[in-house]
Each structure stands twice: as structure tokens, then as C-alpha cells.
Design a protein around this motif. Structure first.
Motif, PDB file in Angstrom:
ATOM      1  N   ASN A 288       0.816  -1.225   0.000  1.00  0.00           N
ATOM      2  CA  ASN A 288       0.000   0.000   0.000  1.00  0.00           C
ATOM      3  C   ASN A 288       0.842   1.265   0.000  1.00  0.00           C
ATOM      4  O   ASN A 288       0.341   2.330   0.311  1.00  0.00           O
ATOM      5  CB  ASN A 288      -0.889   0.044   1.254  1.00  0.00           C
ATOM      6  CG  ASN A 288      -1.992  -0.971   1.194  1.00  0.00           C
ATOM      7  OD1 ASN A 288      -1.756  -2.125   0.840  1.00  0.00           O
ATOM      8  ND2 ASN A 288      -3.199  -0.579   1.542  1.00  0.00           N
ATOM      9  N   GLN A 289       2.117   1.138  -0.314  1.00  0.00           N
ATOM     10  CA  GLN A 289       2.984   2.306  -0.229  1.00  0.00           C
ATOM     11  C   GLN A 289       2.782   3.255  -1.428  1.00  0.00           C
ATOM     12  O   GLN A 289       2.939   4.443  -1.307  1.00  0.00           O
ATOM     13  CB  GLN A 289       4.445   1.846  -0.113  1.00  0.00           C
ATOM     14  CG  GLN A 289       5.480   2.955  -0.050  1.00  0.00           C
ATOM     15  CD  GLN A 289       5.333   3.865   1.165  1.00  0.00           C
ATOM     16  OE1 GLN A 289       4.805   3.463   2.194  1.00  0.00           O
ATOM     17  NE2 GLN A 289       5.792   5.099   1.038  1.00  0.00           N
ATOM     18  N   TYR A 290       2.446   2.697  -2.556  1.00  0.00           N
ATOM     19  CA  TYR A 290       2.211   3.497  -3.769  1.00  0.00           C
ATOM     20  C   TYR A 290       3.360   4.450  -4.082  1.00  0.00           C
ATOM     21  O   TYR A 290       3.159   5.656  -4.255  1.00  0.00           O
ATOM     22  CB  TYR A 290       0.881   4.271  -3.689  1.00  0.00           C
ATOM     23  CG  TYR A 290      -0.317   3.350  -3.761  1.00  0.00           C
ATOM     24  CD1 TYR A 290      -0.804   2.928  -5.001  1.00  0.00           C
ATOM     25  CD2 TYR A 290      -0.934   2.874  -2.607  1.00  0.00           C
ATOM     26  CE1 TYR A 290      -1.880   2.060  -5.074  1.00  0.00           C
ATOM     27  CE2 TYR A 290      -2.015   2.002  -2.677  1.00  0.00           C
ATOM     28  CZ  TYR A 290      -2.480   1.613  -3.918  1.00  0.00           C
ATOM     29  OH  TYR A 290      -3.539   0.759  -3.993  1.00  0.00           O
ATOM     30  N   CYS A 291       4.577   3.916  -4.158  1.00  0.00           N
ATOM     31  CA  CYS A 291       5.683   4.699  -4.695  1.00  0.00           C
ATOM     32  C   CYS A 291       5.294   5.034  -6.128  1.00  0.00           C
ATOM     33  O   CYS A 291       4.736   4.190  -6.837  1.00  0.00           O
ATOM     34  CB  CYS A 291       6.974   3.891  -4.667  1.00  0.00           C
ATOM     35  SG  CYS A 291       7.444   3.446  -2.983  1.00  0.00           S
ATOM     36  N   THR A 292       5.589   6.251  -6.557  1.00  0.00           N
ATOM     37  CA  THR A 292       4.991   6.712  -7.814  1.00  0.00           C
ATOM     38  C   THR A 292       5.535   5.981  -9.050  1.00  0.00           C
ATOM     39  O   THR A 292       4.910   6.018 -10.106  1.00  0.00           O
ATOM     40  CB  THR A 292       5.192   8.228  -7.985  1.00  0.00           C
ATOM     41  OG1 THR A 292       6.593   8.509  -7.865  1.00  0.00           O
ATOM     42  CG2 THR A 292       4.420   9.003  -6.937  1.00  0.00           C
TER      43      THR A 292
ATOM     44  N   PRO B 122       1.708  -2.222  -6.364  1.00  0.00           N
ATOM     45  CA  PRO B 122       0.382  -2.160  -5.730  1.00  0.00           C
ATOM     46  C   PRO B 122      -0.740  -2.583  -6.680  1.00  0.00           C
ATOM     47  O   PRO B 122      -1.780  -3.062  -6.238  1.00  0.00           O
ATOM     48  CB  PRO B 122       0.233  -0.678  -5.351  1.00  0.00           C
ATOM     49  CG  PRO B 122       1.626  -0.183  -5.231  1.00  0.00           C
ATOM     50  CD  PRO B 122       2.417  -0.937  -6.274  1.00  0.00           C
ATOM     51  N   TYR B 123      -0.502  -2.413  -7.986  1.00  0.00           N
ATOM     52  CA  TYR B 123      -1.528  -2.759  -8.969  1.00  0.00           C
ATOM     53  C   TYR B 123      -1.461  -4.239  -9.359  1.00  0.00           C
ATOM     54  O   TYR B 123      -2.462  -4.830  -9.736  1.00  0.00           O
ATOM     55  CB  TYR B 123      -1.401  -1.866 -10.216  1.00  0.00           C
ATOM     56  CG  TYR B 123      -1.202  -0.407  -9.836  1.00  0.00           C
ATOM     57  CD1 TYR B 123      -2.283   0.363  -9.400  1.00  0.00           C
ATOM     58  CD2 TYR B 123       0.059   0.176  -9.836  1.00  0.00           C
ATOM     59  CE1 TYR B 123      -2.102   1.687  -9.008  1.00  0.00           C
ATOM     60  CE2 TYR B 123       0.252   1.497  -9.442  1.00  0.00           C
ATOM     61  CZ  TYR B 123      -0.835   2.245  -9.025  1.00  0.00           C
ATOM     62  OH  TYR B 123      -0.645   3.543  -8.625  1.00  0.00           O
TER      63      TYR B 123
ATOM     64  N   THR C  13       1.095   4.167 -13.518  1.00  0.00           N
ATOM     65  CA  THR C  13       1.746   4.677 -12.306  1.00  0.00           C
ATOM     66  C   THR C  13       1.819   6.203 -12.393  1.00  0.00           C
ATOM     67  O   THR C  13       1.961   6.750 -13.498  1.00  0.00           O
ATOM     68  CB  THR C  13       3.177   4.115 -12.145  1.00  0.00           C
ATOM     69  OG1 THR C  13       3.935   4.466 -13.305  1.00  0.00           O
ATOM     70  CG2 THR C  13       3.166   2.601 -11.968  1.00  0.00           C
TER      71      THR C  13
ATOM     72  N   HIS D  34       7.411   9.504  -3.608  1.00  0.00           N
ATOM     73  CA  HIS D  34       6.536   9.145  -2.488  1.00  0.00           C
ATOM     74  C   HIS D  34       7.158   8.051  -1.616  1.00  0.00           C
ATOM     75  O   HIS D  34       6.530   7.046  -1.285  1.00  0.00           O
ATOM     76  CB  HIS D  34       5.143   8.698  -2.993  1.00  0.00           C
ATOM     77  CG  HIS D  34       4.142   8.602  -1.894  1.00  0.00           C
ATOM     78  ND1 HIS D  34       3.481   7.439  -1.596  1.00  0.00           N
ATOM     79  CD2 HIS D  34       3.714   9.503  -0.998  1.00  0.00           C
ATOM     80  CE1 HIS D  34       2.683   7.627  -0.562  1.00  0.00           C
ATOM     81  NE2 HIS D  34       2.812   8.886  -0.192  1.00  0.00           N
TER      82      HIS D  34
ATOM     83  N   GLU E 170      -3.701  -5.037  -2.446  1.00  0.00           N
ATOM     84  CA  GLU E 170      -3.612  -4.466  -1.099  1.00  0.00           C
ATOM     85  C   GLU E 170      -2.753  -5.350  -0.188  1.00  0.00           C
ATOM     86  O   GLU E 170      -2.688  -6.559  -0.389  1.00  0.00           O
ATOM     87  CB  GLU E 170      -5.018  -4.430  -0.481  1.00  0.00           C
ATOM     88  CG  GLU E 170      -5.992  -3.527  -1.181  1.00  0.00           C
ATOM     89  CD  GLU E 170      -5.966  -2.134  -0.589  1.00  0.00           C
ATOM     90  OE1 GLU E 170      -6.203  -1.981   0.620  1.00  0.00           O
ATOM     91  OE2 GLU E 170      -5.675  -1.197  -1.361  1.00  0.00           O
TER      92      GLU E 170
ATOM     93  N   CYS F  81       6.145   2.695  -9.133  1.00  0.00           N
ATOM     94  CA  CYS F  81       6.058   1.249  -8.932  1.00  0.00           C
ATOM     95  C   CYS F  81       4.703   0.648  -9.296  1.00  0.00           C
ATOM     96  O   CYS F  81       3.651   1.136  -8.886  1.00  0.00           O
ATOM     97  CB  CYS F  81       6.379   0.929  -7.473  1.00  0.00           C
ATOM     98  SG  CYS F  81       6.533  -0.825  -7.163  1.00  0.00           S
TER      99      CYS F  81
END
Ligand code: 5AD
Length: 465
Positions: A163-167, A172-173, A365, A299, A177, A169
Motif C-alpha cells: 500500500n505504499q504506492y511509490c509513484t 500495488p496494482y 503509475t 513518495h 492491497e 512502482c
């Protein structure tokens, strides 16, 4: 029964997923084929983290479809894992020879789907749906009874997703979750592995330091996932509490984990390095960039100063800790000044090794939409400069080991020279030495006689003089 060949691309989590699929199929009576040329079923377990990983798997499937399938039309072809998740049906549209596309929450369904395909009940299967509880299904291992193949190291999946959602990466997709397995399931799996002779366990997940932080709805059949939630463990994170219970397993000699996130290195985890002797003195701490401006755009959730503070604390807890990292070169808008910050951070930390990645624009992303995407030649040039620095620092650090006595866990024949054997130090360095099968699985002391680029050479005999 049919035979299956599974080829894995990407990270250790993918290796582990493939092993669990192989174990599942062996239980159903499949045999494991030595290559795609003799297999009845060929599965490619894919990686999406960079474009070249996707292209490799697509090219491989094209070759298999064009070559093998021509001679043996009944061979079943499948894509599993991250690229299957992110591309789904599109893969069959592009490569109509593909029969099966199975996402990251569906590995445990492989055998059922293959049964249906092999029996001709279905023509194609695409399943990339989410499945609650799927994090608990990566638990079967290929444990060989005979000494030749006996595993002394094992991977154990503790959580899935991020769930970190580094931009930059895609994970997460592709992985979904964060979902954690209950600690008692993990401990039971570790105990079973140790009972089969495993001495070193690597706890795995896309962001292991976030283990147990999120409550996920679980099917009633599974026990509550978080009996050790925050508050019951004197303020320690669930991950550190998990390390503590795994540490208690008798017969287990070494614990590793990957991948952590620097933001998960609170004082409780640093303290764990000081308190838990089975936790090896090794940390893989992906920094990605040395520039605060870029870290913010990525992020990442930490600054350069915070990262350096973590390294300082870890070295205070374990002076000989081996520290490795991941760095992305050429993130959108990275300037020469930003890149210089990355170079200087590497000089300051003196990483034992660093894995360098050229920025790759990933579908959907946030970073893919950023302005000032850098031209390929500039990324290449920075990559070469950083690589030279990492090699220089690594060369120096590795040569410092010459003359030292170190404990290694012998894993098997050396990958590069099968006449020799190789083991791993606690600080995660490969040591090549003149060994034989009888050394496999042994914890032994060797004296380091020579250092190559990211390899040490040792001699066990010198110790007996
Ligand atoms: N481009 C380049 N490298 C990437 N990584 C993740 N996403 C990308 C991307 N889009 C790298 C990061 C991560 C490692 C596993 O892969 O450095 O830590």
C-alpha cells in the motif's frame, strides 16, 4: 500424468510463488520437467516491475509457441503472476497460443485450471480476480527427502501486496492491497521446514515491514490474522513481534527477510538486530535516490537524513552488518544535481552492493505522467557512472574480508563453477571454496583467502593448520 516446466522471472517472491505452484502440481501427480522442450505444460511466472522483464517473458512465450507448439500441438501454455495480473486477456489477444492467464491471487487454482484445460473442458482460462485469503495459500514447499537435493534454506511468504504506492512502482496494482498471514500459520510453516532440515529462513513479502498493520477481512475458516496487533507487544510493530516468535524456533539457525521499506526501520527493528542473534547481520534497504526532491516525488516517505540515521543506528547495533540497496537512475526530472546527491549518498553509506535500475515507465503509475521524462542515453550515462562507483566501493569493502574467518552456510555447488561449492556468510556474501556434497547444509568456518567482484573465496582447510 503430465509434466510441467515453470520458468520464473523477477524477484524472490515470484520464486516462492513458483515453488508453491510446483509443490501443488507434484501433489496432484504431475512430474517436474527439466526443460520446456519436454514438458506437457509450460508456465511462465512473470514480472512487471520493469519493461524489459515483461518483454523477456513475452519473447520467450513467442518462441515456445512458434517452436515447441508446432511439433507438439497439445502442450498447454500459461502466463502466471504479475504480468498476467496487469495484462490479463490482452496477453491471449496478442499471443493466441496461450491457454492460461492466472493472476497473483490465483496461484492455488493452477492445478484445477490445468485439469480442465488438459481434459478439454475449457479452451482458455483467464482469472485475475481478487481473492480474499489468497495470502494464506502460498505455503506448500518442495521438500526433497534425499541428501542431494535437500534444501537448507527456504523462503516463507508472510504477506502479499503493498500500500505504499511509490509513484514509479507497479506492484500495488499487480499484487494488490497488503494482506498478512496469521503469525501462527507462519510459525507452523517455519517449524515444519526446520524439522525437514532447513537452517535458514527468509521471510518474504512485497513490504515485510508493514506485516500485520492492516486488518483484512478473512474467511471464517481462517484464524484471526492479528492476535499480536500493536499494543500487546510493548509498542513493537507486528513485524518485529513476528521476528521474535520465529526466533524461538529451535533448530533454526538464521533468519533473513526481504523486502523491507526504510520507513519500517523504527527503533524496535534496530533493537531486534541487537537482541536476536539468529537475525543475520544483513539488511537490504532500498534507498532509490539520494535526493530529497526526488524521494518526495517518488513518495518514499523518508528523507536522505532519515535514511542515513537508520544506517548509523543499524551499524551501532551490529558493526559488521552488510548493507545493500536498490537505486533507480533517471527518475523523471532527475537533474545532474539530484544524481550527484545519489553518488554522494553511496560514498557516505558505502554499500556492500547496490542493485541499479534504469527508470522504466510503468502503465498507470503516477510517475509515468510526470513531465521531463529523461532520454535513454542520459539514463545510460548516469547508470554507468553509478555502477563504476558501486563496483569501486564494493571492491574495497570485499577486499577488507581477506584474512578474516567467517561462518558460512553451505548451499550447494557454485553457480559459476559447479566443481566448487558455495555458501553464504551471515552478512549475505557468497563464498566459493573447494567443497563436496558432504558439506551441503553445513554451517562451517572458512578463512577468506581472496576477494573477487562481489564474491569471496575461502579455504576451510587453513583453519585446521
Ligand atoms: N523503473 C525502474 N526500477 C524500478 N523498480 C521498481 N519500479 C521500477 C521502475 N518503474 C526497482 C526499485 C525496486 C526494485 C525491486 O525495482 O529499485 O526497489
Amino acid at each position: 500424468m503430465p509434466s510441467v516446466y515453470i520458468k520464473t522471472y523477477g524477484c524472490q517472491m515470484n520464486e516462492r510463488d513458483s515453488e508453491a505452484v510446483a509443490a501443488q502440481l507434484v501433489t496432484k501427480g504431475y512430474t517436474l520437467a527439466a526443460s520446456e522442450h519436454v514438458a506437457d505444460v509450460v508456465l511462465l511466472n512473470t514480472c512487471s516491475v520493469r519493461d524489459n522483464a515483461e518483454q523477456k517473458a513475452i519473447n520467450k512465450m513467442e518462441n515456445i509457441a512458434g517452436d515447441i507448439r508446432k511439433h507438439r500441438p497439445n502442450v498447454v501454455l500459461g502466463f502466471l503472476g504479475c504480468m498476467a495480473q496487469s495484462r490479463g486477456q490482452e496477453l491471449i489477444d496478442r499471443l493466441p497460443d496461450v491457454d492460461l492467464v492466472l493472476g497473483t491471487q490465483k496461484f492455488h487454482r493452477t492445478a484445477d485450471y490445468l485439469d480442465e484445460l488438459l481434459a478439454g473442458k475449457r479452451n482458455k482460462v483467464v482469472d485475475t480476480a481478487e481473492e480474499p485469503g489468497s495470502e494464506g495459500t502460498i505455503r506448500e514447499h518442495l521438500l526433497h527427502g534425499n541428501a542431494r537435493n535437500k534444501s537448507v534454506t527456504a523462503f516463507v511468504s508472510i504477506m502479499q501486496g503493498c500500500n505504499q504506492y511509490c509513484t514509479f512502482c507497479i506492484v500495488p496494482y499487480t499484487r494488490g492491497e497488503e494482506r498478512s498471514r496469521p503469525p501462527e500459520d507462519i510459525v507452523a510453516e517455519c517449524r515444519q521446514l526446520v524439522a525437514h532440515g532447513v537452517k535458514e529462513i527468509t521471510l518474504l513479502g512485497q513490504i515485510v515491514t508493514s506485516y500485520g498493520r492492516r486488518k483484512t477481512p478473512h474467511p471464517a475458516s481462517l484464524p484471526s490474522p492479528h492476535p499480536m496487533g500493536r499494543g500487546q507487544g510493548e509498542g513493537k510493530t507486528p513485524f518485529v513481534q513476528l521476528l521474535e516468535v520465529v526466533h524461538e524456533i529451535e533448530g533454526l539457525e538464521r533468519i533473513r527477510f526481504t523486502s523491507p521499506h526504510p520507513k519500517g526501520y523504527g527503533d524496535d527493528l534496530v533493537e531486534a538486530y541487537a537482541q536476536l542473534p539468529k537475525l543475520v547481520e544483513s539488511a537490504h534497504l532500498p534507498v532509490q535516490s539520494g535526493s530529497d526532491r526526488v524521494l518526495k516525488l517518488m513518495h518514499r516517505g523518508y528523507t536522505r537524513a532519515r535514511y542515513l540515521e537508520i544506517i548509523r543506528k543499524l551499524r551501532a547495533a551490529r558493526p559488521r552488518i552488510g548493507i545493500t540497496t536498490d537505486i533507480i537512475v533517471g527518475f523523471p526530472s532527475e537533474t545532474e544535481a539530484d544524481f550527484t546527491e545519489t553518488l554522494s549518498l553511496c560514498r557516505e553509506v558505502e554499500f556492500d552492493n547496490a542493485f541499479l535500475f534504469k527508470y522504466s515507465r510503468r502503465k498507470d503509475t503516477p510517475a509515468a505522467a510526470l513531465p521531463r521524462q529523461l532520454p535513454e542515453p542520459l539514463i545510460e550515462e548516469r547508470h554507468a557512472r553509478l555502477l563504476a562507483l558501486i563496483n569501486e566501493i564494493g571492491g574495497r569493502k570485499y577486499s577488507e574480508f581477506v584474512g578474516r574467518q567467517m561462518q558460512i552456510l553451505v548451499e550447494g555447488p557454485s553457480r559459476k563453477n559447479s566443481a566448487r561449492f558455495s555458501g553464504r556468510t551471515r552478512c549475505n556474501k557468497i563464498v566459493v571454496f573447494d567443497g563436496s556434497e558432504r558439506h551441503r547444509g553445513e554451517l562451517m568456518d572458512v578463512k577468506i583467502t581472496r576477494a573477487g567482484l562481489f564474491t569471496l573465496y575461502g579455504d576451510p582447510a587453513i583453519l585446521n593448520l
